[in-house]
Design a protein around this motif. Structure first.
Motif, PDB file in Angstrom:
ATOM      1  N   ARG A  66       0.825  -1.211   0.000  1.00 13.67           N
ATOM      2  CA  ARG A  66       0.000   0.000   0.000  1.00 13.67           C
ATOM      3  C   ARG A  66       0.853   1.252   0.000  1.00 13.67           C
ATOM      4  O   ARG A  66       0.446   2.284  -0.508  1.00 13.67           O
ATOM      5  CB  ARG A  66      -0.895   0.025   1.236  1.00 13.67           C
ATOM      6  CG  ARG A  66      -2.015  -0.959   1.164  1.00 13.67           C
ATOM      7  CD  ARG A  66      -3.271  -0.382   1.753  1.00 13.67           C
ATOM      8  NE  ARG A  66      -4.307  -1.381   1.733  1.00 13.67           N
ATOM      9  CZ  ARG A  66      -5.183  -1.546   2.693  1.00 13.67           C
ATOM     10  NH1 ARG A  66      -5.126  -0.808   3.771  1.00 13.67           N
ATOM     11  NH2 ARG A  66      -6.121  -2.456   2.578  1.00 13.67           N
ATOM     12  N   ALA A  67       2.026   1.171   0.604  1.00 16.27           N
ATOM     13  CA  ALA A  67       2.848   2.360   0.790  1.00 16.27           C
ATOM     14  C   ALA A  67       3.684   2.691  -0.440  1.00 16.27           C
ATOM     15  O   ALA A  67       3.667   3.822  -0.927  1.00 16.27           O
ATOM     16  CB  ALA A  67       3.751   2.173   2.009  1.00 16.27           C
ATOM     17  N   PHE A  68       4.408   1.729  -0.940  1.00 14.25           N
ATOM     18  CA  PHE A  68       5.315   1.961  -2.059  1.00 14.25           C
ATOM     19  C   PHE A  68       4.670   1.507  -3.353  1.00 14.25           C
ATOM     20  O   PHE A  68       3.977   0.505  -3.388  1.00 14.25           O
ATOM     21  CB  PHE A  68       6.636   1.203  -1.846  1.00 14.25           C
ATOM     22  CG  PHE A  68       7.446   1.759  -0.719  1.00 14.25           C
ATOM     23  CD1 PHE A  68       8.355   2.788  -0.933  1.00 14.25           C
ATOM     24  CD2 PHE A  68       7.290   1.276   0.567  1.00 14.25           C
ATOM     25  CE1 PHE A  68       9.092   3.314   0.113  1.00 14.25           C
ATOM     26  CE2 PHE A  68       8.029   1.793   1.618  1.00 14.25           C
ATOM     27  CZ  PHE A  68       8.934   2.816   1.389  1.00 14.25           C
ATOM     28  N   ASN A  69       4.894   2.278  -4.407  1.00 13.46           N
ATOM     29  CA  ASN A  69       4.389   1.899  -5.717  1.00 13.46           C
ATOM     30  C   ASN A  69       5.317   2.486  -6.785  1.00 13.46           C
ATOM     31  O   ASN A  69       6.249   3.218  -6.469  1.00 13.46           O
ATOM     32  CB  ASN A  69       2.932   2.351  -5.895  1.00 13.46           C
ATOM     33  CG  ASN A  69       2.776   3.841  -5.699  1.00 13.46           C
ATOM     34  OD1 ASN A  69       3.392   4.643  -6.392  1.00 13.46           O
ATOM     35  ND2 ASN A  69       1.941   4.223  -4.734  1.00 13.46           N
ATOM     36  N   THR A  95       8.001   5.633  -6.173  1.00 15.29           N
ATOM     37  CA  THR A  95       9.327   5.032  -6.042  1.00 15.29           C
ATOM     38  C   THR A  95      10.009   5.113  -7.401  1.00 15.29           C
ATOM     39  O   THR A  95       9.948   4.180  -8.205  1.00 15.29           O
ATOM     40  CB  THR A  95       9.222   3.563  -5.568  1.00 15.29           C
ATOM     41  OG1 THR A  95       8.393   3.515  -4.411  1.00 15.29           O
ATOM     42  CG2 THR A  95      10.587   3.000  -5.231  1.00 15.29           C
ATOM     43  N   LEU A  96      10.635   6.248  -7.639  1.00 16.12           N
ATOM     44  CA  LEU A  96      11.251   6.486  -8.946  1.00 16.12           C
ATOM     45  C   LEU A  96      12.759   6.283  -8.927  1.00 16.12           C
ATOM     46  O   LEU A  96      13.394   6.263  -9.979  1.00 16.12           O
ATOM     47  CB  LEU A  96      10.920   7.899  -9.424  1.00 16.12           C
ATOM     48  CG  LEU A  96       9.422   8.224  -9.487  1.00 16.12           C
ATOM     49  CD1 LEU A  96       9.207   9.679  -9.872  1.00 16.12           C
ATOM     50  CD2 LEU A  96       8.712   7.285 -10.452  1.00 16.12           C
ATOM     51  N   LYS A 108      16.740   6.157  -3.821  1.00 17.07           N
ATOM     52  CA  LYS A 108      16.562   7.042  -2.665  1.00 17.07           C
ATOM     53  C   LYS A 108      15.114   7.057  -2.193  1.00 17.07           C
ATOM     54  O   LYS A 108      14.844   7.088  -0.996  1.00 17.07           O
ATOM     55  CB  LYS A 108      17.019   8.459  -2.996  1.00 17.07           C
ATOM     56  CG  LYS A 108      18.509   8.610  -3.093  1.00 17.07           C
ATOM     57  CD  LYS A 108      18.882  10.046  -3.411  1.00 17.07           C
ATOM     58  CE  LYS A 108      20.376  10.204  -3.532  1.00 17.07           C
ATOM     59  NZ  LYS A 108      20.763  11.585  -3.848  1.00 17.07           N
ATOM     60  N   ASP A 109      14.166   7.047  -3.149  1.00 19.07           N
ATOM     61  CA  ASP A 109      12.744   7.029  -2.783  1.00 19.07           C
ATOM     62  C   ASP A 109      12.390   5.778  -1.985  1.00 19.07           C
ATOM     63  O   ASP A 109      11.475   5.792  -1.164  1.00 19.07           O
ATOM     64  CB  ASP A 109      11.852   7.056  -4.030  1.00 19.07           C
ATOM     65  CG  ASP A 109      11.939   8.344  -4.798  1.00 19.07           C
ATOM     66  OD1 ASP A 109      12.276   9.389  -4.207  1.00 19.07           O
ATOM     67  OD2 ASP A 109      11.679   8.308  -6.022  1.00 19.07           O
ATOM     68  N   PHE A 110      13.094   4.679  -2.256  1.00 21.31           N
ATOM     69  CA  PHE A 110      12.821   3.419  -1.566  1.00 21.31           C
ATOM     70  C   PHE A 110      13.573   3.328  -0.242  1.00 21.31           C
ATOM     71  O   PHE A 110      13.046   2.800   0.732  1.00 21.31           O
ATOM     72  CB  PHE A 110      13.199   2.249  -2.470  1.00 21.31           C
ATOM     73  CG  PHE A 110      12.774   0.917  -1.939  1.00 21.31           C
ATOM     74  CD1 PHE A 110      11.436   0.561  -1.916  1.00 21.31           C
ATOM     75  CD2 PHE A 110      13.703   0.006  -1.472  1.00 21.31           C
ATOM     76  CE1 PHE A 110      11.031  -0.668  -1.431  1.00 21.31           C
ATOM     77  CE2 PHE A 110      13.317  -1.230  -0.984  1.00 21.31           C
ATOM     78  CZ  PHE A 110      11.975  -1.566  -0.969  1.00 21.31           C
ATOM     79  N   LEU A 111      14.790   3.855  -0.186  1.00 23.76           N
ATOM     80  CA  LEU A 111      15.606   3.757   1.027  1.00 23.76           C
ATOM     81  C   LEU A 111      14.930   4.433   2.208  1.00 23.76           C
ATOM     82  O   LEU A 111      14.830   3.862   3.289  1.00 23.76           O
ATOM     83  CB  LEU A 111      16.984   4.379   0.812  1.00 23.76           C
ATOM     84  CG  LEU A 111      17.963   3.610  -0.058  1.00 23.76           C
ATOM     85  CD1 LEU A 111      19.237   4.423  -0.267  1.00 23.76           C
ATOM     86  CD2 LEU A 111      18.287   2.262   0.544  1.00 23.76           C
TER      87      LEU A 111
END
Length: 184
Positions: free
Chosen positions: A51-54, A58-59, A62-65
């Motif tokens: 639900r949080a990351f997509n 998440t491009l 860094k967006d994921f870390l």
């Protein structure tokens, strides 16, 4: 590197589909993030099924870390930390985690720019991590333990029978939760 099984993520998505009254912010664990060649890989099912990351938020790595989410009516800032390096190894090699200077700098930045106090979440308890130092010279436990703007650090990974509550720095809390599959 092995493969993730997309069917497992389908099951997870189905199981959380009936939960609508509470916000869900997921972080990847050692059994979720193994064998992924890059954060944007088609095999990183977390950004397809959580639900949080997509794939819209998440491009980059860094967006994921480190990523902030404002949740609930109170707009609580939840900072999710996924401290992985890619390609990621198999689960036994992910039992202990090293928090990089880049991850610590990103976390410090998210804490500073938060409009409210924050809750930091990650899969790894402080006792299962090795922390480099941020560019400002702070280890992870010092960042979450000494910032008055951090309410708590929520984690899992070690599957305690009951909640473990630890104090760090100026008294900030680390709360290690039991696994839901073991303790409903």
């Amino acid at each position: 590197y092995g493969d993730q099984f997309e069917e497992n993520w389908n099951i997870y998505q189905h199981e959380i589909s009936n939960i609508s009254n509470i916000p869900i912010v997921e972080v990847g664990g050692n059994h979720d993030m193994f064998g992924i060649k890059s954060v944007l890989s088609q095999k990183n099912y977390m950004i397809d099924y959580s639900r949080a990351f997509n794939r819209s938020n998440t491009l980059s790595e860094k967006d994921f870390l480190v990523h902030s989410f404002l949740v609930g009516r109170s707009k609580t800032n939840v900072i999710a930390v996924n401290p992985y390096e890619f390609p990621s190894p198999h689960p036994p090699l992910l039992f202990f985690m090293q928090y990089s200077t880049q991850t610590l700098d990103l976390l410090s930045s998210e804490i500073r720019k938060s409009p409210s106090k924050s809750i930091v979440i990650s899969h790894y308890p402080i006792g299962t991590m090795h922390s480099k130092r941020s560019s400002a010279g702070f280890k992870f436990s010092e960042i979450i333990g000494s910032q008055s703007s951090v309410l708590a650090y929520l984690t899992g990974h070690t599957h305690p029978k009951n909640l473990d509550v630890l104090h760090h720095g100026k008294g900030n809390l680390e709360i290690i939760g039991p696994a839901s599959f073991q303790r409903s």
